[in-house]
Every structure is written in structure tokens, then in C-alpha cells.
Design a protein around this motif. Structure first.
Motif, PDB file in Angstrom:
ATOM      1  N   ARG A 192      24.659  64.276  35.578  1.00 22.18           N
ATOM      2  CA  ARG A 192      25.979  63.943  35.057  1.00 22.18           C
ATOM      3  C   ARG A 192      26.042  64.311  33.577  1.00 22.18           C
ATOM      4  O   ARG A 192      25.085  64.148  32.830  1.00 22.18           O
ATOM      5  N   TRP A 193      27.214  64.784  33.140  1.00 21.06           N
ATOM      6  CA  TRP A 193      27.388  65.228  31.754  1.00 21.06           C
ATOM      7  C   TRP A 193      28.852  65.089  31.363  1.00 21.06           C
ATOM      8  O   TRP A 193      29.741  65.493  32.108  1.00 21.06           O
ATOM      9  N   ASP A 194      29.089  64.501  30.197  1.00 20.07           N
ATOM     10  CA  ASP A 194      30.463  64.372  29.713  1.00 20.07           C
ATOM     11  C   ASP A 194      30.611  64.906  28.299  1.00 20.07           C
ATOM     12  O   ASP A 194      31.401  64.387  27.501  1.00 20.07           O
ATOM     13  N   GLY A 195      29.874  65.928  27.969  1.00 22.56           N
ATOM     14  CA  GLY A 195      30.073  66.618  26.710  1.00 22.56           C
ATOM     15  C   GLY A 195      28.989  66.335  25.687  1.00 22.56           C
ATOM     16  O   GLY A 195      28.083  65.530  25.893  1.00 22.56           O
ATOM     17  N   TRP A 196      29.135  67.026  24.545  1.00 27.57           N
ATOM     18  CA  TRP A 196      28.143  66.959  23.484  1.00 27.57           C
ATOM     19  C   TRP A 196      28.498  65.929  22.418  1.00 27.57           C
ATOM     20  O   TRP A 196      27.729  65.692  21.490  1.00 27.57           O
ATOM     21  N   TYR A 197      29.625  65.281  22.533  1.00 27.60           N
ATOM     22  CA  TYR A 197      30.089  64.366  21.492  1.00 27.60           C
ATOM     23  C   TYR A 197      29.273  63.085  21.457  1.00 27.60           C
ATOM     24  O   TYR A 197      28.964  62.490  22.492  1.00 27.60           O
ATOM     25  N   ASP A 198      28.928  62.651  20.260  1.00 25.60           N
ATOM     26  CA  ASP A 198      28.232  61.382  20.035  1.00 25.60           C
ATOM     27  C   ASP A 198      29.066  60.597  19.034  1.00 25.60           C
ATOM     28  O   ASP A 198      29.257  61.029  17.886  1.00 25.60           O
ATOM     29  N   ASP A 199      29.580  59.436  19.444  1.00 25.87           N
ATOM     30  CA  ASP A 199      30.475  58.695  18.562  1.00 25.87           C
ATOM     31  C   ASP A 199      29.773  58.119  17.335  1.00 25.87           C
ATOM     32  O   ASP A 199      30.418  57.592  16.435  1.00 25.87           O
ATOM     33  N   GLY A 200      28.441  58.247  17.283  1.00 30.90           N
ATOM     34  CA  GLY A 200      27.714  57.799  16.109  1.00 30.90           C
ATOM     35  C   GLY A 200      27.434  58.907  15.111  1.00 30.90           C
ATOM     36  O   GLY A 200      26.903  58.648  14.022  1.00 30.90           O
TER      37      GLY A 200
END
Length: 283
Positions: free
Chosen positions: A129-137
Motif C-alpha cells: 500500500r502507498w499513498d504518496g511521498w508526503y510527510d506531514d512532519g
């Protein structure tokens, strides 16, 4: 390797392929009793970068085979490096080259969008499963407009919506081949997974903004939604745009390799403009 090529094959030429960031790639010419052919060898010499990627690529190539997606055929693989000393895949070589300066931008974008929509329509999904490269930190210090930074961060928060589909994971113009103005292949599948289509579309839009401009990225979204017949999750799309950082100014020139004009200094401004457009689509 886990799947064997012809044992009497003989390598007659090896040429490195440009643009690889996470793996070393070579185009290998092979002579065998069945004739001469070109194949592509991908090797991950760095252990931590390769974990699980061979299996993901193999799973994705099996899923898209026979589904109208112009992808390579997996010929052999060594998932853990036990047989060859390095994790690697061997695939068929496709005709064409990346086109980073399209003569007909509208046709180029339409073909790019239609092919991505075809990938997302494949019914079989890899287990990862993968939902993108974004890290909210991750800090967004490169985004100098603090108001835009805060608004984007807030809009990107919250759960993603929409059905899970087969995503390429790195779908963009460096991983698409062209021949005589027609899209001839999609390569580089190690990051394929099951995920949100908006994350995959947004990653492509980010790359378009980096190389071209925000208008091109916006046009792509319209063409993709027209081809797929669905509206992408705008939050997932925005998160993909926010995954940009100043490190792109170092590795994108390597990917371009002098094949197209590139304004490195203007990258952050172009991505910021795409983020403003994305926010307008969410509000």
C-alpha cells in the motif's frame, strides 16, 4: 536468477542508461539461438534502497501484462541478491526515448494522461500500500510565502478519499518513452503499489511543474480526469505537490541530462504556483 533467461545467451554489448537515481541501469544486447535482442538490467547496489522493490516491480509488471499498458516484460529477477550478489531485475527493452521537449504539448499531455488512467484501471493490485511521498512532519521552509505554507499544510491534513487503484508510484515524463510522437512505453515500476490515484496524479503534476510550469501541471489534471472519468482526491494531489524540497534542484538536472532547457532556480516558484492552483481547487 529466480526466472532464467536462455542459458546459451551471450552478451555482446552493454550501455548504461541515463537518468537513474535509485538504481544502476544498463541496456544489454544479447545473442542467443533465438536471435539478437536488447534487455534492461536494473541493479540496486545499496541494500537499504532495494528492500522490497524487486518484488514490487515484478508484481506490477505481472498485473499490467495484457491490459493495454505498454510496459516491459519481466524476464528474470533476483529478489534478495542471493544468486547474483545484488538485487536486480532483467526486463525486455522497449522502443523509444523520453521526450522532454515535446513539439505538440497538448498531444503529449493527453497521451501521458490516458496512459496513467489505463494503469489505474488495471483490476489487479500489488499487496504493497502507498499513498504518496508526503510527510506531514517535513518542514516546508522552501515555500517562502508563510501564508501559503500554512494554508497548504492545513488543507493537506485529514484522511484521503477515493478508491484504491494500481499506482505506478513514480509516473512522470522521465519514466515514459516516446517514438515518432507516440507514447511507446512506461518503465521504472519498483514503486508500484495499491494507493490513491490522486497521489499518483499529483506526483506527475509535481514533475510537470518542476520541468515546465504550473499551467502545464493544471492542464494535465484536466486531461487525466477526462481520460479516467473520475475526479481525483484533491487532498492527495496537494500532498504530492508538497513533497517537493530543494533536493530536487540537485537530482532533476541529472535526470534531464541536458535533453531539455531547465530553470533550476525557478523550481520552487513554479511548484508554489501549482500549490496555489491546487488550493483553489480544494476551497
Amino acid at each position: 536468477m529466480a526466472r532464467q533467461v536462455h542459458r546459451r545467451a551471450r552478451v555482446t554489448a552493454v550501455a548504461p542508461l541515463p537518468g537513474g537515481i535509485t538504481a544502476d541501469m544498463d541496456r544489454v544486447t544479447v545473442d542467443s539461438p533465438t536471435g539478437r535482442t536488447d534487455v534492461v538490467l536494473r541493479r540496486w547496489p545499496t541494500e537499504e534502497r532495494a528492500e522490497g522493490l524487486v518484488a514490487r516491480e515484478a508484481s506490477a509488471l505481472a498485473a499490467v501484462r495484457g491490459r493495454g499498458v505498454p510496459a516491459p516484460e519481466l524476464l528474470a529477477m533476483d529478489e534478495d541478491g542471493a544468486e547474483t550478489g545484488v538485487r536486480c531485475t532483467l526486463t525486455s527493452a522497449l522502443t523509444g526515448q523520453p521526450d522532454l521537449s515535446p513539439a505538440d504539448m497538448r498531444s503529449w499531455l493527453s497521451q501521458l494522461a490516458t496512459t496513467q488512467a489505463a494503469i489505474h484501471a488495471v483490476p489487479e493490485h500489488p499487496p504493497t500500500r502507498w499513498d504518496g511521498w508526503y510527510d506531514d512532519g517535513t518542514p516546508l521552509d522552501w515555500l517562502v510565502d508563510r501564508g501559503l505554507r500554512a494554508a497548504a499544510r492545513e488543507a493537506a491534513s485529514g484522511p484521503l478519499v477515493g478508491e484504491k487503484v494500481l499506482v505506478h508510484g513514480d509516473y512522470q515524463h522521465f519514466n515514459v518513452l516516446w517514438c515518432d510522437g507516440r507514447l511507446s512505453g512506461v518503465v521504472d515500476w519498483p514503486y508500484a503499489a495499491t494507493g490513491n490515484r490522486g497521489s499518483d496524479v499529483g506526483h506527475c503534476r509535481l514533475n510537470l511543474a518542476v520541468l515546465f510550469d504550473s499551467r502545464t501541471a493544471a492542464d494535465y489534471l484536466v486531461r487525466y480526469e477526462r481520460a479516467a472519468g473520475v475526479r481525483v482526491d484533491r487532498r492527495a494531489d496537494l500532498r504530492a505537490l508538497l513533497s517537493f524540497d530543494l533536493g530536487w534542484q540537485q537530482f532533476v538536472p541529472r535526470q534531464v541530462g541536458g535533453r531539455a532547457p531547465l530553470d533550476v532556480a525557478g523550481m520552487p516558484d513554479r511548484v508554489a504556483a501549482a500549490i496555489r492552483d491546487a488550493l483553489d481547487g480544494i476551497r
